[in-house]
Motif scaffolding. Structure first.
Motif, PDB file in Angstrom:
ATOM      1  N   MET A   1       0.844  -1.185   0.000  1.00  0.00           N
ATOM      2  CA  MET A   1       0.000   0.000   0.000  1.00  0.00           C
ATOM      3  C   MET A   1       0.889   1.248   0.000  1.00  0.00           C
ATOM      4  O   MET A   1       1.876   1.309   0.728  1.00  0.00           O
ATOM      5  N   ALA A   2       0.541   2.230  -0.786  1.00  0.00           N
ATOM      6  CA  ALA A   2       1.341   3.447  -0.913  1.00  0.00           C
ATOM      7  C   ALA A   2       1.080   4.390   0.257  1.00  0.00           C
ATOM      8  O   ALA A   2      -0.037   4.517   0.733  1.00  0.00           O
ATOM      9  N   THR A   3       2.145   5.040   0.712  1.00  0.00           N
ATOM     10  CA  THR A   3       2.068   6.043   1.762  1.00  0.00           C
ATOM     11  C   THR A   3       2.565   7.353   1.189  1.00  0.00           C
ATOM     12  O   THR A   3       3.611   7.396   0.538  1.00  0.00           O
ATOM     13  N   LEU A   4       1.835   8.438   1.438  1.00  0.00           N
ATOM     14  CA  LEU A   4       2.200   9.748   0.920  1.00  0.00           C
ATOM     15  C   LEU A   4       3.064  10.493   1.926  1.00  0.00           C
ATOM     16  O   LEU A   4       2.817  10.451   3.126  1.00  0.00           O
ATOM     17  N   VAL A   5       4.083  11.184   1.423  1.00  0.00           N
ATOM     18  CA  VAL A   5       4.884  12.096   2.238  1.00  0.00           C
ATOM     19  C   VAL A   5       4.381  13.494   1.894  1.00  0.00           C
ATOM     20  O   VAL A   5       4.404  13.889   0.725  1.00  0.00           O
ATOM     21  N   THR A   6       3.895  14.233   2.899  1.00  0.00           N
ATOM     22  CA  THR A   6       3.307  15.553   2.656  1.00  0.00           C
ATOM     23  C   THR A   6       4.052  16.634   3.435  1.00  0.00           C
ATOM     24  O   THR A   6       4.803  16.340   4.361  1.00  0.00           O
ATOM     25  N   VAL A   7       3.807  17.883   3.051  1.00  0.00           N
ATOM     26  CA  VAL A   7       4.400  19.022   3.758  1.00  0.00           C
ATOM     27  C   VAL A   7       3.370  19.595   4.726  1.00  0.00           C
ATOM     28  O   VAL A   7       2.181  19.615   4.428  1.00  0.00           O
ATOM     29  N   PRO A   8       3.814  20.070   5.895  1.00  0.00           N
ATOM     30  CA  PRO A   8       2.875  20.570   6.896  1.00  0.00           C
ATOM     31  C   PRO A   8       2.378  21.986   6.627  1.00  0.00           C
ATOM     32  O   PRO A   8       1.344  22.391   7.160  1.00  0.00           O
ATOM     33  N   MET A   9       3.122  22.759   5.825  1.00  0.00           N
ATOM     34  CA  MET A   9       2.736  24.154   5.593  1.00  0.00           C
ATOM     35  C   MET A   9       3.284  24.650   4.261  1.00  0.00           C
ATOM     36  O   MET A   9       4.116  23.990   3.650  1.00  0.00           O
ATOM     37  N   VAL A  10       2.818  25.812   3.846  1.00  0.00           N
ATOM     38  CA  VAL A  10       3.292  26.442   2.617  1.00  0.00           C
ATOM     39  C   VAL A  10       4.775  26.756   2.767  1.00  0.00           C
ATOM     40  O   VAL A  10       5.222  27.179   3.837  1.00  0.00           O
ATOM     41  N   GLY A  11       5.537  26.539   1.708  1.00  0.00           N
ATOM     42  CA  GLY A  11       6.964  26.851   1.760  1.00  0.00           C
ATOM     43  C   GLY A  11       7.655  26.515   0.462  1.00  0.00           C
ATOM     44  O   GLY A  11       7.017  26.333  -0.572  1.00  0.00           O
ATOM     45  N   LYS A  12       8.988  26.439   0.539  1.00  0.00           N
ATOM     46  CA  LYS A  12       9.799  26.129  -0.637  1.00  0.00           C
ATOM     47  C   LYS A  12      10.681  24.932  -0.314  1.00  0.00           C
ATOM     48  O   LYS A  12      11.288  24.861   0.755  1.00  0.00           O
ATOM     49  N   ILE A  13      10.754  24.003  -1.247  1.00  0.00           N
ATOM     50  CA  ILE A  13      11.621  22.840  -1.103  1.00  0.00           C
ATOM     51  C   ILE A  13      13.062  23.302  -1.330  1.00  0.00           C
ATOM     52  O   ILE A  13      13.382  23.832  -2.386  1.00  0.00           O
ATOM     53  N   VAL A  14      13.909  23.131  -0.317  1.00  0.00           N
ATOM     54  CA  VAL A  14      15.307  23.542  -0.397  1.00  0.00           C
ATOM     55  C   VAL A  14      16.144  22.439  -1.030  1.00  0.00           C
ATOM     56  O   VAL A  14      17.012  22.700  -1.865  1.00  0.00           O
ATOM     57  N   SER A  15      15.890  21.189  -0.624  1.00  0.00           N
ATOM     58  CA  SER A  15      16.639  20.066  -1.188  1.00  0.00           C
ATOM     59  C   SER A  15      15.792  18.803  -1.114  1.00  0.00           C
ATOM     60  O   SER A  15      14.881  18.706  -0.298  1.00  0.00           O
ATOM     61  N   VAL A  16      16.109  17.862  -1.997  1.00  0.00           N
ATOM     62  CA  VAL A  16      15.449  16.554  -2.012  1.00  0.00           C
ATOM     63  C   VAL A  16      16.543  15.516  -1.804  1.00  0.00           C
ATOM     64  O   VAL A  16      17.550  15.520  -2.511  1.00  0.00           O
ATOM     65  N   SER A  17      16.347  14.632  -0.813  1.00  0.00           N
ATOM     66  CA  SER A  17      17.385  13.680  -0.419  1.00  0.00           C
ATOM     67  C   SER A  17      17.234  12.289  -1.031  1.00  0.00           C
ATOM     68  O   SER A  17      18.114  11.447  -0.862  1.00  0.00           O
ATOM     69  N   VAL A  18      16.114  12.033  -1.706  1.00  0.00           N
ATOM     70  CA  VAL A  18      15.864  10.697  -2.255  1.00  0.00           C
ATOM     71  C   VAL A  18      15.463  10.797  -3.722  1.00  0.00           C
ATOM     72  O   VAL A  18      15.122  11.872  -4.210  1.00  0.00           O
ATOM     73  N   LYS A  19      15.501   9.640  -4.377  1.00  0.00           N
ATOM     74  CA  LYS A  19      15.011   9.553  -5.757  1.00  0.00           C
ATOM     75  C   LYS A  19      14.207   8.268  -5.883  1.00  0.00           C
ATOM     76  O   LYS A  19      14.274   7.401  -5.008  1.00  0.00           O
ATOM     77  N   ALA A  20      13.449   8.147  -6.934  1.00  0.00           N
ATOM     78  CA  ALA A  20      12.637   6.950  -7.147  1.00  0.00           C
ATOM     79  C   ALA A  20      13.537   5.717  -7.128  1.00  0.00           C
ATOM     80  O   ALA A  20      14.627   5.719  -7.700  1.00  0.00           O
ATOM     81  N   GLY A  21      13.090   4.698  -6.413  1.00  0.00           N
ATOM     82  CA  GLY A  21      13.835   3.457  -6.304  1.00  0.00           C
ATOM     83  C   GLY A  21      14.670   3.345  -5.036  1.00  0.00           C
ATOM     84  O   GLY A  21      15.122   2.260  -4.686  1.00  0.00           O
ATOM     85  N   ASP A  22      14.878   4.472  -4.343  1.00  0.00           N
ATOM     86  CA  ASP A  22      15.653   4.439  -3.096  1.00  0.00           C
ATOM     87  C   ASP A  22      14.853   3.748  -1.995  1.00  0.00           C
ATOM     88  O   ASP A  22      13.640   3.909  -1.905  1.00  0.00           O
ATOM     89  N   ARG A  23      15.561   3.013  -1.144  1.00  0.00           N
ATOM     90  CA  ARG A  23      14.935   2.404   0.041  1.00  0.00           C
ATOM     91  C   ARG A  23      15.111   3.368   1.200  1.00  0.00           C
ATOM     92  O   ARG A  23      16.195   3.910   1.395  1.00  0.00           O
ATOM     93  N   VAL A  24      14.035   3.609   1.951  1.00  0.00           N
ATOM     94  CA  VAL A  24      14.079   4.478   3.123  1.00  0.00           C
ATOM     95  C   VAL A  24      13.526   3.747   4.335  1.00  0.00           C
ATOM     96  O   VAL A  24      12.712   2.835   4.201  1.00  0.00           O
ATOM     97  N   GLU A  25      14.004   4.153   5.482  1.00  0.00           N
ATOM     98  CA  GLU A  25      13.478   3.657   6.748  1.00  0.00           C
ATOM     99  C   GLU A  25      12.603   4.751   7.349  1.00  0.00           C
ATOM    100  O   GLU A  25      12.727   5.920   6.980  1.00  0.00           O
ATOM    101  N   GLU A  26      11.737   4.377   8.276  1.00  0.00           N
ATOM    102  CA  GLU A  26      10.906   5.357   8.956  1.00  0.00           C
ATOM    103  C   GLU A  26      11.805   6.432   9.570  1.00  0.00           C
ATOM    104  O   GLU A  26      12.841   6.131  10.155  1.00  0.00           O
ATOM    105  N   ASN A  27      11.421   7.688   9.408  1.00  0.00           N
ATOM    106  CA  ASN A  27      12.134   8.876   9.910  1.00  0.00           C
ATOM    107  C   ASN A  27      13.390   9.248   9.136  1.00  0.00           C
ATOM    108  O   ASN A  27      14.110  10.160   9.539  1.00  0.00           O
ATOM    109  N   ASP A  28      13.685   8.588   8.010  1.00  0.00           N
ATOM    110  CA  ASP A  28      14.775   9.039   7.142  1.00  0.00           C
ATOM    111  C   ASP A  28      14.348  10.345   6.479  1.00  0.00           C
ATOM    112  O   ASP A  28      13.180  10.520   6.112  1.00  0.00           O
TER     113      ASP A  28
END
Length: 71
Positions: A1-28
């Motif tokens: 099942m897919a889980t969405l990562v969302t932003v809590p408020m209006v803002g600007k993305i400064v950097s992205v640390s992952v790309k499609a296919g990367d494995r992540v752990e909770e809180n990464d």
């Protein structure tokens, strides 16, 4: 099942640390959001594989916008 990562408020993305296919752990770190002159890490709510990244550095986002999908 897919889980969405969302932003809590209006803002600007400064950097992205992952790309499609990367494995992540909770809180990464997935991305960094700049809002109200502060930078806040956006973290994975669950462990899994990043299916899709929907933002890039420098992009403005609205509150509750989905920035990534984890399966």
């Amino acid at each position: 099942m897919a889980t969405l990562v969302t932003v809590p408020m209006v803002g600007k993305i400064v950097s992205v640390s992952v790309k499609a296919g990367d494995r992540v752990e909770e809180n990464d770190q997935v991305a960094v959001l700049e809002a109200m002159k502060m930078e806040m890490p956006l973290v994975a709510p669950v462990g899994g594989v990043v299916k899709e990244v929907l933002v890039s550095a420098g992009q403005e986002v609205e509150a509750e916008a989905t920035i990534a999908i984890i399966e």
